[in-house]
Design an enzyme around this catalytic site. Structure first.
Site, PDB file in Angstrom:
ATOM      1  N   ARG A   1       0.825  -1.222   0.000  1.00  0.00           N
ATOM      2  CA  ARG A   1       0.000   0.000   0.000  1.00  0.00           C
ATOM      3  C   ARG A   1       0.853   1.263   0.000  1.00  0.00           C
ATOM      4  NH1 ARG A   1      -2.808  -3.605   3.066  1.00  0.00           N
ATOM      5  NH2 ARG A   1      -1.787  -2.873   4.945  1.00  0.00           N
TER       6      ARG A   1
ATOM      7  N   GLU B   1       5.279 -10.378  15.344  1.00  0.00           N
ATOM      8  CA  GLU B   1       4.716 -10.906  16.591  1.00  0.00           C
ATOM      9  C   GLU B   1       5.179 -12.353  16.806  1.00  0.00           C
ATOM     10  OE1 GLU B   1       0.523 -10.393  16.593  1.00  0.00           O
ATOM     11  OE2 GLU B   1       0.302 -11.081  18.661  1.00  0.00           O
TER      12      GLU B   1
END
Ligand code: AMP
Length: 171
Positions: free
Chosen positions: A59, A96
């Site tokens: 993006r 994560e």
């Protein structure tokens, strides 16, 4: 055209439970909102001797290209591994769970060149921090880091505290 926030759509639990995804496609679909956002992102960096705008896949590309035209600079992509065809420099970073890697063409930035780094969303800052390292590996000077959206509660700014950071919309 002052309230760009109304063009950002919240998608709860995407891509996984507990995440509120900031969907920028309504902004991209509006000619007025998109062009206003591009002008506002570019504005602080006019006359700052920037010669490359670097966009982060995917993006980030949507904003890096028109901002580069606005600033009369080149645009350089940072991509996921294996996507760039020429010689690359890579940087790994923590997620994560596990790690990820990003790449840039080795000739994308010349030593001493002033660079503007751009992405759509600043979340935890891990992606941007790795992109900064990549630019610096090539000798680039990070003149600014710019985001359409900053998720302030995630404190991503702390990871890139050494750079001039600018975000258009904060949540
Ligand atoms: P981070 O490394 O955590 O700062 O994540 C930044 C990247 O993840 C950006 O390239 C964003 O496109 C994407 N991202 C992270 N969180 C969100 C969110 N809540 N909504 C939309 N995109 C996000």
């Amino acid at each position: 055209m002052t309230d760009l926030k109304k063009y950002i759509r919240d998608i709860p639990d995407f891509p996984k439970s507990g995440i509120i995804f900031k969907d920028i496609t309504p902004l991209l679909a509006s000619p007025d909102a998109f062009s206003f956002a591009v002008q506002k992102l570019a504005e602080p960096f006019k006359n700052k001797s920037i010669s490359k705008v670097v966009g982060i896949e995917a993006r980030g590309f949507l904003f890096a290209a028109p901002v580069a035209i606005e600033l009369n600079t080149g645009v350089i992509p940072i991509r996921k591994p294996g996507k760039l065809p020429y010689t690359t420099v890579s940087q790994s970073y923590s997620l994560e769970y596990g790690t990820d890697t990003m790449e840039i063409h080795s000739d994308g930035i010349s030593s001493g060149e002033r660079v503007l780094l751009l992405d759509d969303v600043l979340a935890t800052g891990g992606t941007t921090e790795a992109a900064c390292k990549l630019i610096e590996k090539l000798g680039g000077i990070i003149a600014g880091v710019v985001f359409l959206i900053e998720l302030e509660f995630l404190k991503g700014r702390q990871k890139i505290a050494g750079y001039p950071v600018f975000s258009l919309l904060t949540f």
